[in-house]
Design a protein around this motif. Structure first.
Motif, PDB file in Angstrom:
ATOM      1  N   LEU A  28       0.817  -1.217   0.000  1.00  0.00           N
ATOM      2  CA  LEU A  28       0.000   0.000   0.000  1.00  0.00           C
ATOM      3  C   LEU A  28       0.850   1.265   0.000  1.00  0.00           C
ATOM      4  CD1 LEU A  28      -2.825  -0.720   2.618  1.00  0.00           C
ATOM      5  CD2 LEU A  28      -2.912  -0.872   0.111  1.00  0.00           C
ATOM      6  N   THR A  29       0.534   2.126  -0.925  1.00  0.00           N
ATOM      7  CA  THR A  29       1.122   3.458  -0.966  1.00  0.00           C
ATOM      8  C   THR A  29      -0.016   4.465  -0.938  1.00  0.00           C
ATOM      9  OG1 THR A  29       3.083   2.759  -2.180  1.00  0.00           O
ATOM     10  CG2 THR A  29       2.446   5.063  -2.420  1.00  0.00           C
ATOM     11  N   ARG A  30       0.156   5.520  -0.143  1.00  0.00           N
ATOM     12  CA  ARG A  30      -0.865   6.569  -0.130  1.00  0.00           C
ATOM     13  C   ARG A  30      -0.158   7.918  -0.155  1.00  0.00           C
ATOM     14  NH1 ARG A  30      -4.345   9.973  -1.064  1.00  0.00           N
ATOM     15  NH2 ARG A  30      -6.394  10.083  -0.042  1.00  0.00           N
ATOM     16  N   VAL A  39       2.482  14.594   0.142  1.00  0.00           N
ATOM     17  CA  VAL A  39       2.921  13.894   1.356  1.00  0.00           C
ATOM     18  C   VAL A  39       2.801  12.393   1.121  1.00  0.00           C
ATOM     19  CG1 VAL A  39       2.458  13.480   3.806  1.00  0.00           C
ATOM     20  CG2 VAL A  39       2.129  15.776   2.842  1.00  0.00           C
ATOM     21  N   HIS A  40       3.932  11.690   1.270  1.00  0.00           N
ATOM     22  CA  HIS A  40       3.909  10.233   1.117  1.00  0.00           C
ATOM     23  C   HIS A  40       3.621   9.609   2.475  1.00  0.00           C
ATOM     24  CE1 HIS A  40       5.530   9.947  -3.050  1.00  0.00           C
ATOM     25  NE2 HIS A  40       5.784  11.207  -2.761  1.00  0.00           N
ATOM     26  N   ALA A  41       2.341   9.399   2.741  1.00  0.00           N
ATOM     27  CA  ALA A  41       1.935   8.914   4.067  1.00  0.00           C
ATOM     28  C   ALA A  41       2.256   7.437   4.241  1.00  0.00           C
ATOM     29  CB  ALA A  41       0.445   9.162   4.274  1.00  0.00           C
ATOM     30  N   LEU A  42       2.107   6.659   3.169  1.00  0.00           N
ATOM     31  CA  LEU A  42       2.489   5.244   3.193  1.00  0.00           C
ATOM     32  C   LEU A  42       3.345   4.947   1.976  1.00  0.00           C
ATOM     33  CD1 LEU A  42      -0.703   3.146   4.138  1.00  0.00           C
ATOM     34  CD2 LEU A  42       1.196   3.814   5.619  1.00  0.00           C
ATOM     35  N   ARG A  43       4.373   4.121   2.185  1.00  0.00           N
ATOM     36  CA  ARG A  43       5.304   3.807   1.102  1.00  0.00           C
ATOM     37  C   ARG A  43       5.477   2.303   0.970  1.00  0.00           C
ATOM     38  NH1 ARG A  43       9.090   8.450   0.806  1.00  0.00           N
ATOM     39  NH2 ARG A  43       8.426   9.960   2.355  1.00  0.00           N
ATOM     40  N   GLY A  64       2.172   7.292   9.586  1.00  0.00           N
ATOM     41  CA  GLY A  64       1.267   6.651   8.632  1.00  0.00           C
ATOM     42  C   GLY A  64       0.302   5.648   9.246  1.00  0.00           C
ATOM     43  N   LYS A  65       0.254   5.589  10.561  1.00  0.00           N
ATOM     44  CA  LYS A  65      -0.570   4.579  11.239  1.00  0.00           C
ATOM     45  C   LYS A  65      -2.059   4.735  10.909  1.00  0.00           C
ATOM     46  CE  LYS A  65       0.830   5.957  15.307  1.00  0.00           C
ATOM     47  NZ  LYS A  65       1.630   7.130  14.932  1.00  0.00           N
ATOM     48  N   SER A  66      -2.562   5.968  11.044  1.00  0.00           N
ATOM     49  CA  SER A  66      -3.996   6.180  10.787  1.00  0.00           C
ATOM     50  C   SER A  66      -4.325   5.966   9.315  1.00  0.00           C
ATOM     51  CB  SER A  66      -4.420   7.589  11.207  1.00  0.00           C
ATOM     52  OG  SER A  66      -4.351   7.716  12.603  1.00  0.00           O
ATOM     53  N   THR A  67      -3.421   6.403   8.453  1.00  0.00           N
ATOM     54  CA  THR A  67      -3.643   6.204   7.024  1.00  0.00           C
ATOM     55  C   THR A  67      -3.783   4.710   6.728  1.00  0.00           C
ATOM     56  OG1 THR A  67      -2.368   8.190   6.527  1.00  0.00           O
ATOM     57  CG2 THR A  67      -2.653   6.596   4.727  1.00  0.00           C
ATOM     58  N   GLU A  77      -8.840   5.230  -0.164  1.00  0.00           N
ATOM     59  CA  GLU A  77      -8.277   4.362  -1.201  1.00  0.00           C
ATOM     60  C   GLU A  77      -6.792   4.617  -1.380  1.00  0.00           C
ATOM     61  OE1 GLU A  77     -10.554   4.711  -4.774  1.00  0.00           O
ATOM     62  OE2 GLU A  77     -12.404   4.080  -3.761  1.00  0.00           O
ATOM     63  N   PRO A  78      -6.032   3.553  -1.601  1.00  0.00           N
ATOM     64  CA  PRO A  78      -4.589   3.732  -1.785  1.00  0.00           C
ATOM     65  C   PRO A  78      -4.259   4.361  -3.130  1.00  0.00           C
ATOM     66  CG  PRO A  78      -5.189   1.436  -2.125  1.00  0.00           C
ATOM     67  CD  PRO A  78      -6.444   2.135  -1.710  1.00  0.00           C
TER      68      PRO A  78
END
Ligand code: ADP
Ligand code: MG
Length: 279
Positions: A28-30, A39-43, A64-67, A77-78
């Motif tokens: 998952l990337t968000r 902002v790269h919240a998840l990589r 990135g925990k909440s994301t 959605e990612p």
């Protein structure tokens, strides 16, 4: 289930196939926003929520925990990657289909309780069922109440309840739908310290019953005693995971060590911290 998740490059194909997990995150990337301010919240986060286990997610604010939780609950959605719920891949599904999957499988409890102020505790708890045109079965409802300990507060409105009681109403409301997975995002962070315990006890009891849970928490002691696994996140990635005793007492990664040092020593070391470090 071993050491899931494996790095994608070693796993080849569907790393989490056959794991039996109801909720699985695949790479998952968000990214929020675009261009220079993105902002790269998840990589690239891959994880299977292990059935019957309590997994604690930790990491500093903004990691990135909440994301991650929102994506697992299909509330967002990612940008890349995908989530599967009960083997169904999200993305490209109709809103109705996603809502149905979420309702059937996932309970989500937030930091703030999101109760409806004009409804009593009881009405808040049964609301999801009411909305679905159903009524709770007495036996199930009684059992549910004994789990969260709200028998004598049913007729009270949220404003007449303590924060701990309100959060237990929110947990009961989620349990009402008999989810297969419960996701908790810092559910005790907004509570007065003396109310934290009553909420953690409810979660611990759910763990003992074998409920599958993923919980973002800063409560080290809880994660250590009740957790089956700890995941440590930083800058949108899982940097370390394993048994609570390994990750919390013997972390391999410098970033985990730094986080734990700060969290554990904050009481003693405030003098030495700068504002930047304190965050
Ligand atoms: N809706 C949003 N729009 C823009 N940036 C966001 C949004 N939600 C989160 N972020 C950013 O994404 C990063 C991760 O946030 P979050 O997942 O809330 O972290 P955590 O829960 O670990 O504190 C942070 O830098 C945060 O500011
Ligand atoms: Mg958060």
């Amino acid at each position: 289930m071993g050491d899931l998740p494996m790095p994608a490059d070693r796993a080849g194909g569907d790393v989490t196939a056959g794991s039996g997990a109801v909720v699985v995150a695949h790479e998952l990337t968000r990214v929020y926003g675009e261009g220079e301010t993105a902002v790269h919240a998840l990589r690239g986060v891959t994880l299977a929520v292990e059935p019957g286990k309590l997994t604690a997610v930790m990491g500093r604010s903004g990691s990135g925990k909440s994301t991650l939780m929102h994506l697992l609950a299909a509330l967002d959605e990612p940008t890349q990657g995908h989530v599967t719920i009960a083997g169904t891949r999200l993305g490209g599904l109709s809103d109705n289909a996603v809502t149905r999957l979420r309702r059937e499988h996932i309970g989500f409890i937030f930091q703030f309780f999101n109760l409806l102020p004009m409804l009593t505790a009881e009405e808040n708890i049964v609301l999801p069922l009411t909305l679905a045109g159903a009524k709770p079965q007495h036996e199930f409802f009684d059992e549910l109440l004994s789990k969260v300990g709200l028998q004598d507060r049913l007729k009270h409105r949220p404003s007449e309840l303590s924060g701990g009681q309100q959060q237990r109403v929110a947990i009961a409301r989620a349990l009402m739908m008999q989810p297969h997975v419960m996701l908790f995002d810092e559910v005790t962070s907004a509570l007065d310290p003396e109310l934290v315990g009553e909420v953690l006890v409810v979660i611990r009891n759910l763990a003992r019953e074998g409920m599958t849970m993923l919980i973002v928490t800063h409560e080290m002691q809880f994660a250590r005693e009740v957790g089956d696994r700890v995941i440590f996140m930083d800058e949108g990635k899982i940097v370390e995971q394993g048994k609570p005793s390994d990750v919390l007492d013997n972390p391999k990664e410098e970033r985990t060590r730094q986080f734990l040092r700060r969290t554990l020593q904050l009481d003693h070391a405030l003098d030495e911290l700068t504002i930047e470090e304190g965050g």
